[in-house]
Design an enzyme around this catalytic site. Structure first.
Site, short mmCIF file in Angstrom:
data_model
loop_
_atom_site.label_atom_id
_atom_site.label_comp_id
_atom_site.label_asym_id
_atom_site.label_seq_id
_atom_site.Cartn_x
_atom_site.Cartn_y
_atom_site.Cartn_z
N ARG A 237 -6.77 14.94 -36.85
CA ARG A 237 -7.58 14.38 -37.79
C ARG A 237 -8.22 15.30 -38.67
O ARG A 237 -8.70 16.44 -38.15
CB ARG A 237 -8.89 13.38 -37.32
CG ARG A 237 -8.23 12.14 -36.74
CD ARG A 237 -7.48 11.22 -37.96
NE ARG A 237 -7.28 9.80 -37.41
CZ ARG A 237 -5.89 9.55 -37.18
NH1 ARG A 237 -4.91 10.37 -37.51
NH2 ARG A 237 -5.70 8.36 -36.77
N GLU A 266 -9.78 11.95 -47.28
CA GLU A 266 -8.20 11.42 -47.76
C GLU A 266 -8.43 10.25 -48.66
O GLU A 266 -9.39 9.28 -48.27
CB GLU A 266 -7.32 11.13 -46.60
CG GLU A 266 -7.18 12.33 -45.43
CD GLU A 266 -6.46 12.02 -44.59
OE1 GLU A 266 -5.80 11.03 -44.17
OE2 GLU A 266 -6.59 12.87 -43.52
N HIS A 285 -0.83 12.95 -45.16
CA HIS A 285 -0.91 12.21 -43.91
C HIS A 285 0.32 11.33 -43.44
O HIS A 285 0.19 10.17 -43.50
CB HIS A 285 -2.07 11.26 -43.87
CG HIS A 285 -2.79 10.75 -42.39
ND1 HIS A 285 -3.85 10.71 -42.30
CD2 HIS A 285 -2.06 10.68 -41.33
CE1 HIS A 285 -4.14 10.22 -41.11
NE2 HIS A 285 -3.04 10.33 -40.50
P1 NAP Z 1 -3.47 11.41 -26.30
O1 NAP Z 1 -2.19 11.19 -25.76
O2 NAP Z 1 -4.80 10.62 -26.18
O3 NAP Z 1 -3.78 12.94 -26.31
C1 NAP Z 1 -4.93 13.26 -26.74
C2 NAP Z 1 -5.34 14.55 -26.00
O4 NAP Z 1 -6.33 15.14 -26.61
C3 NAP Z 1 -5.48 14.08 -24.42
O5 NAP Z 1 -4.70 14.87 -23.76
C4 NAP Z 1 -7.02 14.84 -24.23
O6 NAP Z 1 -7.09 15.85 -23.16
C5 NAP Z 1 -7.08 15.80 -25.57
N1 NAP Z 1 -8.53 15.83 -25.67
C6 NAP Z 1 -9.25 14.95 -26.23
N2 NAP Z 1 -10.81 15.28 -26.50
C7 NAP Z 1 -10.32 16.70 -26.29
C8 NAP Z 1 -11.49 17.73 -26.24
N3 NAP Z 1 -12.64 17.44 -26.63
N4 NAP Z 1 -11.04 18.97 -26.00
C9 NAP Z 1 -9.70 19.15 -25.55
N5 NAP Z 1 -8.83 18.21 -25.57
C10 NAP Z 1 -9.22 17.03 -25.84
O7 NAP Z 1 -3.10 10.90 -27.96
P2 NAP Z 1 -1.83 11.07 -28.91
O8 NAP Z 1 -0.98 10.00 -28.82
O9 NAP Z 1 -1.26 12.58 -28.38
O10 NAP Z 1 -2.29 11.25 -30.16
C11 NAP Z 1 -3.56 12.35 -30.48
C12 NAP Z 1 -4.01 12.12 -32.15
O11 NAP Z 1 -3.05 12.42 -32.90
C13 NAP Z 1 -4.38 10.63 -32.31
O12 NAP Z 1 -5.86 10.27 -31.58
C14 NAP Z 1 -4.64 10.85 -33.74
O13 NAP Z 1 -5.74 11.12 -34.25
C15 NAP Z 1 -3.55 11.94 -34.12
N6 NAP Z 1 -2.37 11.37 -34.84
C16 NAP Z 1 -2.23 11.82 -36.13
C17 NAP Z 1 -1.11 11.40 -36.79
C18 NAP Z 1 -0.78 11.82 -38.13
O14 NAP Z 1 -0.30 10.98 -38.95
N7 NAP Z 1 -0.96 12.91 -38.54
C19 NAP Z 1 -0.37 10.53 -36.00
C20 NAP Z 1 -0.54 10.33 -34.89
C21 NAP Z 1 -1.58 10.61 -34.24
P3 NAP Z 1 -7.11 15.17 -21.57
O15 NAP Z 1 -5.73 14.52 -21.36
O16 NAP Z 1 -7.35 16.43 -20.80
O17 NAP Z 1 -8.47 14.23 -21.56
#
Ligand code: NAP
Length: 325
Positions: A237, A266, A285
Protein backbone atom coordinates in the site's frame (compact mmCIF):
# COMPACT_ATOMS: atom_id res chain seq x y z
CA UNK A 1 -38.38 -11.25 2.26
CA UNK A 2 -35.06 -11.10 0.42
CA UNK A 3 -32.24 -9.17 2.03
CA UNK A 4 -30.94 -6.03 0.33
CA UNK A 5 -27.41 -6.13 -1.05
CA UNK A 6 -25.66 -3.01 -2.33
CA UNK A 7 -22.80 -3.57 -4.78
CA UNK A 8 -20.34 -0.83 -5.55
CA UNK A 9 -18.41 -2.99 -7.96
CA UNK A 10 -19.82 -4.55 -11.11
CA UNK A 11 -19.70 -8.34 -11.17
CA UNK A 12 -19.78 -10.86 -14.02
CA UNK A 13 -23.18 -12.03 -15.29
CA UNK A 14 -23.05 -15.43 -13.50
CA UNK A 15 -22.20 -13.80 -10.17
CA UNK A 16 -24.89 -11.14 -10.64
CA UNK A 17 -27.38 -13.94 -11.34
CA UNK A 18 -26.39 -15.72 -8.12
CA UNK A 19 -26.84 -12.57 -6.10
CA UNK A 20 -30.20 -11.73 -7.73
CA UNK A 21 -31.44 -15.21 -6.85
CA UNK A 22 -30.58 -14.76 -3.19
CA UNK A 23 -31.11 -11.04 -2.58
CA UNK A 24 -32.60 -7.78 -3.73
CA UNK A 25 -29.67 -6.08 -5.44
CA UNK A 26 -28.74 -2.43 -5.97
CA UNK A 27 -25.75 -1.90 -8.25
CA UNK A 28 -23.78 1.32 -8.08
CA UNK A 29 -21.74 1.40 -11.26
CA UNK A 30 -19.11 3.91 -10.24
CA UNK A 31 -18.14 5.87 -7.17
CA UNK A 32 -18.18 9.36 -8.69
CA UNK A 33 -20.38 12.05 -7.09
CA UNK A 34 -23.60 10.55 -8.56
CA UNK A 35 -22.65 7.04 -7.48
CA UNK A 36 -21.82 8.20 -3.96
CA UNK A 37 -25.22 9.91 -3.73
CA UNK A 38 -26.87 6.64 -4.90
CA UNK A 39 -24.89 4.74 -2.27
CA UNK A 40 -26.06 7.11 0.47
CA UNK A 41 -29.66 6.60 -0.69
CA UNK A 42 -29.29 2.81 -0.69
CA UNK A 43 -27.50 2.42 2.66
CA UNK A 44 -30.54 2.87 4.98
CA UNK A 45 -32.09 -0.38 3.74
CA UNK A 46 -28.85 -2.33 3.09
CA UNK A 47 -28.19 -5.64 4.84
CA UNK A 48 -25.04 -6.41 2.85
CA UNK A 49 -22.35 -4.42 1.04
CA UNK A 50 -19.88 -5.69 -1.54
CA UNK A 51 -17.13 -3.77 -3.29
CA UNK A 52 -13.62 -2.33 -3.03
CA UNK A 53 -11.65 0.90 -3.03
CA UNK A 54 -14.11 2.86 -0.90
CA UNK A 55 -13.27 4.21 2.54
CA UNK A 56 -16.06 2.81 4.72
CA UNK A 57 -15.89 4.86 7.89
CA UNK A 58 -18.30 5.37 10.77
CA UNK A 59 -19.99 8.31 8.99
CA UNK A 60 -21.03 6.12 6.04
CA UNK A 61 -21.76 3.08 8.20
CA UNK A 62 -24.09 5.15 10.38
CA UNK A 63 -26.32 5.55 7.31
CA UNK A 64 -26.82 1.75 7.30
CA UNK A 65 -28.54 0.75 10.56
CA UNK A 66 -29.54 -2.69 9.25
CA UNK A 67 -26.13 -3.65 7.91
CA UNK A 68 -25.07 -7.22 8.74
CA UNK A 69 -22.10 -7.91 6.48
CA UNK A 70 -19.48 -6.21 4.31
CA UNK A 71 -17.62 -8.28 1.71
CA UNK A 72 -14.46 -6.60 0.45
CA UNK A 73 -13.19 -7.62 -2.98
CA UNK A 74 -9.59 -7.30 -1.76
CA UNK A 75 -7.25 -8.87 0.74
CA UNK A 76 -6.20 -5.49 2.19
CA UNK A 77 -8.75 -4.14 4.69
CA UNK A 78 -7.20 -0.74 5.37
CA UNK A 79 -10.27 0.96 3.88
CA UNK A 80 -12.52 -0.20 6.70
CA UNK A 81 -13.08 1.04 10.23
CA UNK A 82 -12.73 -2.47 11.63
CA UNK A 83 -13.21 -1.48 15.27
CA UNK A 84 -16.48 0.25 14.45
CA UNK A 85 -17.71 -2.65 12.30
CA UNK A 86 -16.92 -5.05 15.14
CA UNK A 87 -18.61 -2.83 17.71
CA UNK A 88 -21.73 -2.88 15.51
CA UNK A 89 -21.48 -6.68 15.05
CA UNK A 90 -21.09 -6.26 11.26
CA UNK A 91 -19.09 -9.11 9.69
CA UNK A 92 -16.21 -7.99 7.46
CA UNK A 93 -14.75 -10.51 5.00
CA UNK A 94 -11.93 -10.26 2.45
CA UNK A 95 -10.48 -12.31 -0.42
CA UNK A 96 -7.08 -13.73 0.54
CA UNK A 97 -5.29 -16.61 -1.24
CA UNK A 98 -7.00 -16.30 -4.65
CA UNK A 99 -4.91 -13.22 -5.49
CA UNK A 100 -1.61 -14.28 -3.94
CA UNK A 101 0.11 -15.71 -7.03
CA UNK A 102 -1.05 -12.95 -9.38
CA UNK A 103 0.12 -10.22 -7.00
CA UNK A 104 3.50 -11.93 -6.67
CA UNK A 105 3.68 -12.03 -10.50
CA UNK A 106 3.14 -8.26 -10.48
CA UNK A 107 5.95 -7.89 -7.96
CA UNK A 108 8.28 -9.86 -10.17
CA UNK A 109 7.23 -7.92 -13.24
CA UNK A 110 8.32 -4.75 -11.40
CA UNK A 111 11.59 -6.36 -10.28
CA UNK A 112 12.47 -7.30 -13.87
CA UNK A 113 11.19 -4.06 -15.39
CA UNK A 114 13.21 -1.85 -13.04
CA UNK A 115 16.43 -3.89 -13.04
CA UNK A 116 16.47 -4.30 -16.84
CA UNK A 117 15.00 -0.83 -17.52
CA UNK A 118 12.32 -2.45 -19.70
CA UNK A 119 9.86 0.44 -19.83
CA UNK A 120 12.47 3.19 -20.27
CA UNK A 121 14.25 1.34 -23.11
CA UNK A 122 11.07 0.13 -24.81
CA UNK A 123 9.93 3.78 -24.84
CA UNK A 124 13.25 4.75 -26.40
CA UNK A 125 12.70 2.26 -29.23
CA UNK A 126 9.09 3.38 -29.71
CA UNK A 127 10.21 7.02 -29.88
CA UNK A 128 12.55 6.16 -32.75
CA UNK A 129 15.69 6.80 -30.71
CA UNK A 130 17.39 3.42 -31.18
CA UNK A 131 19.95 4.57 -33.66
CA UNK A 132 23.00 2.49 -32.80
CA UNK A 133 23.97 -0.54 -30.73
CA UNK A 134 23.34 0.22 -27.09
CA UNK A 135 26.26 0.63 -24.69
CA UNK A 136 26.86 0.83 -20.93
CA UNK A 137 24.68 3.92 -20.69
CA UNK A 138 21.68 1.67 -21.29
CA UNK A 139 22.76 -1.42 -19.39
CA UNK A 140 20.65 -2.63 -16.50
CA UNK A 141 21.56 -4.85 -13.57
CA UNK A 142 21.12 -8.60 -13.08
CA UNK A 143 18.19 -10.05 -11.19
CA UNK A 144 19.34 -13.68 -10.92
CA UNK A 145 21.66 -14.31 -8.01
CA UNK A 146 20.93 -10.96 -6.33
CA UNK A 147 19.59 -10.76 -2.77
CA UNK A 148 15.81 -10.52 -2.55
CA UNK A 149 14.64 -8.68 0.59
CA UNK A 150 10.98 -9.14 1.50
CA UNK A 151 9.30 -7.00 4.16
CA UNK A 152 6.12 -8.80 5.28
CA UNK A 153 6.57 -12.55 4.91
CA UNK A 154 2.92 -13.54 4.55
CA UNK A 155 1.10 -15.17 1.65
CA UNK A 156 2.32 -12.76 -1.06
CA UNK A 157 5.77 -12.51 0.50
CA UNK A 158 6.13 -16.28 0.32
CA UNK A 159 4.95 -16.37 -3.29
CA UNK A 160 7.59 -13.75 -4.13
CA UNK A 161 10.24 -15.76 -2.27
CA UNK A 162 9.25 -18.85 -4.27
CA UNK A 163 9.80 -17.02 -7.56
CA UNK A 164 13.10 -15.52 -6.43
CA UNK A 165 14.56 -18.65 -4.86
CA UNK A 166 13.47 -21.33 -7.33
CA UNK A 167 13.21 -19.24 -10.49
CA UNK A 168 16.11 -16.81 -10.22
CA UNK A 169 18.52 -18.41 -7.73
CA UNK A 170 18.22 -15.40 -5.41
CA UNK A 171 19.25 -15.57 -1.76
CA UNK A 172 16.12 -14.55 0.21
CA UNK A 173 16.15 -12.43 3.36
CA UNK A 174 12.98 -11.18 5.01
CA UNK A 175 11.52 -9.15 7.84
CA UNK A 176 8.21 -9.88 9.58
CA UNK A 177 7.00 -9.68 13.16
CA UNK A 178 8.97 -12.84 13.89
CA UNK A 179 11.13 -15.45 12.10
CA UNK A 180 9.31 -18.21 10.23
CA UNK A 181 11.13 -21.55 10.40
CA UNK A 182 9.01 -23.12 7.62
CA UNK A 183 9.93 -20.25 5.27
CA UNK A 184 13.60 -20.49 6.23
CA UNK A 185 13.58 -24.16 5.37
CA UNK A 186 11.58 -23.96 2.14
CA UNK A 187 13.46 -21.07 0.55
CA UNK A 188 16.74 -21.31 2.43
CA UNK A 189 15.70 -17.85 3.65
CA UNK A 190 17.03 -15.84 6.57
CA UNK A 191 15.22 -13.49 8.94
CA UNK A 192 16.68 -10.00 9.36
CA UNK A 193 15.91 -6.94 11.46
CA UNK A 194 14.49 -4.14 9.30
CA UNK A 195 17.73 -2.06 9.27
CA UNK A 196 19.81 -5.15 8.38
CA UNK A 197 17.46 -6.06 5.53
CA UNK A 198 17.53 -2.53 4.13
CA UNK A 199 21.34 -2.57 4.15
CA UNK A 200 21.77 -6.05 2.69
CA UNK A 201 19.04 -6.54 0.06
CA UNK A 202 19.55 -5.70 -3.62
CA UNK A 203 15.76 -5.65 -4.03
CA UNK A 204 13.69 -4.31 -1.12
CA UNK A 205 10.09 -5.46 -1.64
CA UNK A 206 7.12 -4.41 0.47
CA UNK A 207 4.40 -7.05 0.92
CA UNK A 208 2.84 -6.09 4.23
CA UNK A 209 -0.57 -4.62 5.04
CA UNK A 210 -1.26 -0.95 5.76
CA UNK A 211 -1.99 -0.69 9.48
CA UNK A 212 -1.45 1.93 12.19
CA UNK A 213 1.88 0.19 12.80
CA UNK A 214 3.09 0.12 9.18
CA UNK A 215 1.94 3.57 8.01
CA UNK A 216 5.08 5.53 7.05
CA UNK A 217 7.30 2.55 7.94
CA UNK A 218 9.72 3.37 5.10
CA UNK A 219 10.90 6.98 5.22
CA UNK A 220 14.06 9.05 4.86
CA UNK A 221 15.92 7.12 7.60
CA UNK A 222 15.12 3.79 5.93
CA UNK A 223 16.02 4.98 2.40
CA UNK A 224 19.33 6.22 3.81
CA UNK A 225 20.14 2.66 4.87
CA UNK A 226 19.74 1.36 1.30
CA UNK A 227 22.67 1.53 -1.11
CA UNK A 228 23.04 3.24 -4.50
CA UNK A 229 22.33 -0.09 -6.27
CA UNK A 230 19.20 -0.93 -4.26
CA UNK A 231 15.94 -1.30 -6.17
CA UNK A 232 12.78 -0.57 -4.17
CA UNK A 233 9.51 -2.36 -5.01
CA UNK A 234 6.13 -1.58 -3.45
CA UNK A 235 3.16 -3.87 -4.10
CA UNK A 236 1.57 -3.41 -0.67
CA UNK A 237 0.00 0.00 0.00
CA UNK A 238 1.29 3.47 -0.83
CA UNK A 239 0.93 4.87 2.68
CA UNK A 240 3.46 2.39 4.05
CA UNK A 241 6.02 4.67 2.39
CA UNK A 242 6.83 8.35 2.87
CA UNK A 243 6.52 9.22 -0.83
CA UNK A 244 8.40 12.54 -0.54
CA UNK A 245 11.37 10.68 0.98
CA UNK A 246 11.19 8.12 -1.84
CA UNK A 247 11.21 10.87 -4.47
CA UNK A 248 14.23 12.45 -2.77
CA UNK A 249 16.14 9.13 -2.71
CA UNK A 250 15.38 8.54 -6.40
CA UNK A 251 16.22 12.09 -7.47
CA UNK A 252 19.51 12.03 -5.56
CA UNK A 253 20.19 8.49 -6.89
CA UNK A 254 20.91 7.26 -3.37
CA UNK A 255 18.87 4.25 -4.53
CA UNK A 256 18.92 2.93 -8.08
CA UNK A 257 15.25 2.62 -9.06
CA UNK A 258 11.71 1.96 -7.86
CA UNK A 259 8.90 -0.25 -9.11
CA UNK A 260 5.63 1.03 -7.69
CA UNK A 261 2.14 -0.40 -8.00
CA UNK A 262 0.65 1.63 -5.14
CA UNK A 263 0.84 5.27 -4.09
CA UNK A 264 -0.01 7.58 -1.22
CA UNK A 265 -2.91 8.98 -3.30
CA UNK A 266 -4.59 6.95 -6.05
CA UNK A 267 -5.04 7.57 -8.91
CA UNK A 268 -1.53 9.06 -8.90
CA UNK A 269 -1.54 12.79 -9.63
CA UNK A 270 -0.38 13.50 -13.20
CA UNK A 271 2.03 16.08 -11.76
CA UNK A 272 3.71 13.62 -9.42
CA UNK A 273 7.51 14.01 -9.48
CA UNK A 274 7.69 10.21 -9.65
CA UNK A 275 6.49 10.40 -13.26
CA UNK A 276 9.40 12.62 -14.27
CA UNK A 277 11.98 10.07 -13.14
CA UNK A 278 13.29 7.58 -15.71
CA UNK A 279 14.30 5.19 -12.89
CA UNK A 280 10.66 4.71 -11.82
CA UNK A 281 8.25 2.12 -13.18
CA UNK A 282 4.74 3.04 -12.05
CA UNK A 283 1.69 0.82 -12.58
CA UNK A 284 -1.93 1.71 -11.72
CA UNK A 285 -2.51 -0.63 -8.75
CA UNK A 286 -2.65 -3.77 -10.94
CA UNK A 287 -1.44 -6.25 -8.30
CA UNK A 288 -4.40 -8.62 -8.71
CA UNK A 289 -5.74 -7.22 -11.97
CA UNK A 290 -6.08 -10.21 -14.30
CA UNK A 291 -9.39 -11.47 -15.67
CA UNK A 292 -9.01 -14.81 -13.89
CA UNK A 293 -7.99 -13.45 -10.51
CA UNK A 294 -10.51 -10.60 -10.38
CA UNK A 295 -13.28 -13.11 -11.17
CA UNK A 296 -12.00 -15.47 -8.45
CA UNK A 297 -11.91 -12.56 -5.98
CA UNK A 298 -15.45 -11.51 -6.88
CA UNK A 299 -16.71 -15.09 -6.45
CA UNK A 300 -14.96 -15.35 -3.10
CA UNK A 301 -16.58 -12.08 -1.97
CA UNK A 302 -20.05 -13.24 -3.11
CA UNK A 303 -19.58 -16.55 -1.25
CA UNK A 304 -18.55 -14.66 1.89
CA UNK A 305 -21.46 -12.23 1.68
CA UNK A 306 -24.15 -14.82 1.02
CA UNK A 307 -22.85 -17.01 3.84
CA UNK A 308 -22.92 -14.08 6.26
CA UNK A 309 -26.44 -13.05 5.23
CA UNK A 310 -27.59 -16.65 5.67
CA UNK A 311 -26.33 -16.59 9.26
CA UNK A 312 -23.23 -18.69 8.52
CA UNK A 313 -19.68 -17.76 9.37
CA UNK A 314 -18.00 -16.51 6.15
CA UNK A 315 -14.85 -18.42 5.19
CA UNK A 316 -12.71 -15.28 5.15
CA UNK A 317 -14.04 -13.47 8.21
CA UNK A 318 -11.68 -10.63 9.17
CA UNK A 319 -13.16 -9.33 12.43
CA UNK A 320 -13.55 -12.73 14.07
CA UNK A 321 -14.63 -11.17 17.37
CA UNK A 322 -17.80 -9.91 15.65
CA UNK A 323 -18.89 -13.55 15.26
CA UNK A 324 -21.12 -14.25 18.22
CA UNK A 325 -23.43 -16.95 16.92
P1 NAP B 1 -0.63 -11.62 4.86
O1 NAP B 1 -0.59 -13.05 4.46
O2 NAP B 1 -1.44 -11.24 6.06
O3 NAP B 1 0.89 -11.15 5.06
C1 NAP B 1 1.25 -9.93 5.57
C2 NAP B 1 2.55 -10.10 6.33
O4 NAP B 1 2.98 -8.80 6.75
C3 NAP B 1 2.40 -10.95 7.57
O5 NAP B 1 3.16 -12.12 7.42
C4 NAP B 1 2.93 -10.08 8.70
O6 NAP B 1 3.93 -10.69 9.47
C5 NAP B 1 3.62 -8.94 7.99
N1 NAP B 1 3.51 -7.72 8.78
C6 NAP B 1 2.40 -7.07 9.19
N2 NAP B 1 2.74 -5.99 9.90
C7 NAP B 1 4.07 -5.96 9.95
C8 NAP B 1 5.02 -5.11 10.55
N3 NAP B 1 4.66 -4.04 11.25
N4 NAP B 1 6.35 -5.38 10.39
C9 NAP B 1 6.74 -6.46 9.71
N5 NAP B 1 5.88 -7.33 9.10
C10 NAP B 1 4.57 -7.07 9.24
O7 NAP B 1 -1.16 -10.70 3.69
P2 NAP B 1 -1.01 -10.93 2.10
O8 NAP B 1 -2.15 -11.71 1.59
O9 NAP B 1 0.37 -11.40 1.81
O10 NAP B 1 -1.21 -9.41 1.61
C11 NAP B 1 -0.33 -8.39 2.06
C12 NAP B 1 -0.81 -7.03 1.62
O11 NAP B 1 -0.55 -6.85 0.25
C13 NAP B 1 -2.31 -6.76 1.75
O12 NAP B 1 -2.67 -6.37 3.05
C14 NAP B 1 -2.54 -5.65 0.74
O13 NAP B 1 -2.45 -4.39 1.36
C15 NAP B 1 -1.41 -5.84 -0.24
N6 NAP B 1 -1.90 -6.23 -1.57
C16 NAP B 1 -1.73 -5.38 -2.62
C17 NAP B 1 -2.18 -5.74 -3.87
C18 NAP B 1 -2.00 -4.83 -5.05
O14 NAP B 1 -2.89 -4.75 -5.89
N7 NAP B 1 -0.87 -4.16 -5.18
C19 NAP B 1 -2.83 -6.96 -4.08
C20 NAP B 1 -2.98 -7.81 -2.99
C21 NAP B 1 -2.52 -7.43 -1.72
P3 NAP B 1 3.67 -11.74 10.65
O15 NAP B 1 3.15 -12.97 9.95
O16 NAP B 1 5.02 -11.96 11.24
O17 NAP B 1 2.67 -11.11 11.56
Amino acid sequence: MKKHVVLYKKLSAPLMARLHEAAQVTLIENLGPTGLAQLRDALPSAHGLLGASLRLDANLLDLAPQLEAVASVSVGVDNYDIDYLTQRGILLSNTPDVLTETTADTGFALILATARRVVELANMVRAGNWNQNIGPLHFGSDVHGKTLGIIGMGRIGEALAQRGHFGFGMPVIYHSHSPKPAVDQRFDAQYRSLPDLLQQADFVCLTLPLTAETQGLIGAKEFALMGPETIFINISRGKVVDEAALVEALQQRTIRAAGLDVFEREPLNHDSPLLRLSNVVATPHIGSATHETREAMAKCAVDNLLAALAGERPKNLVNTSAWKR
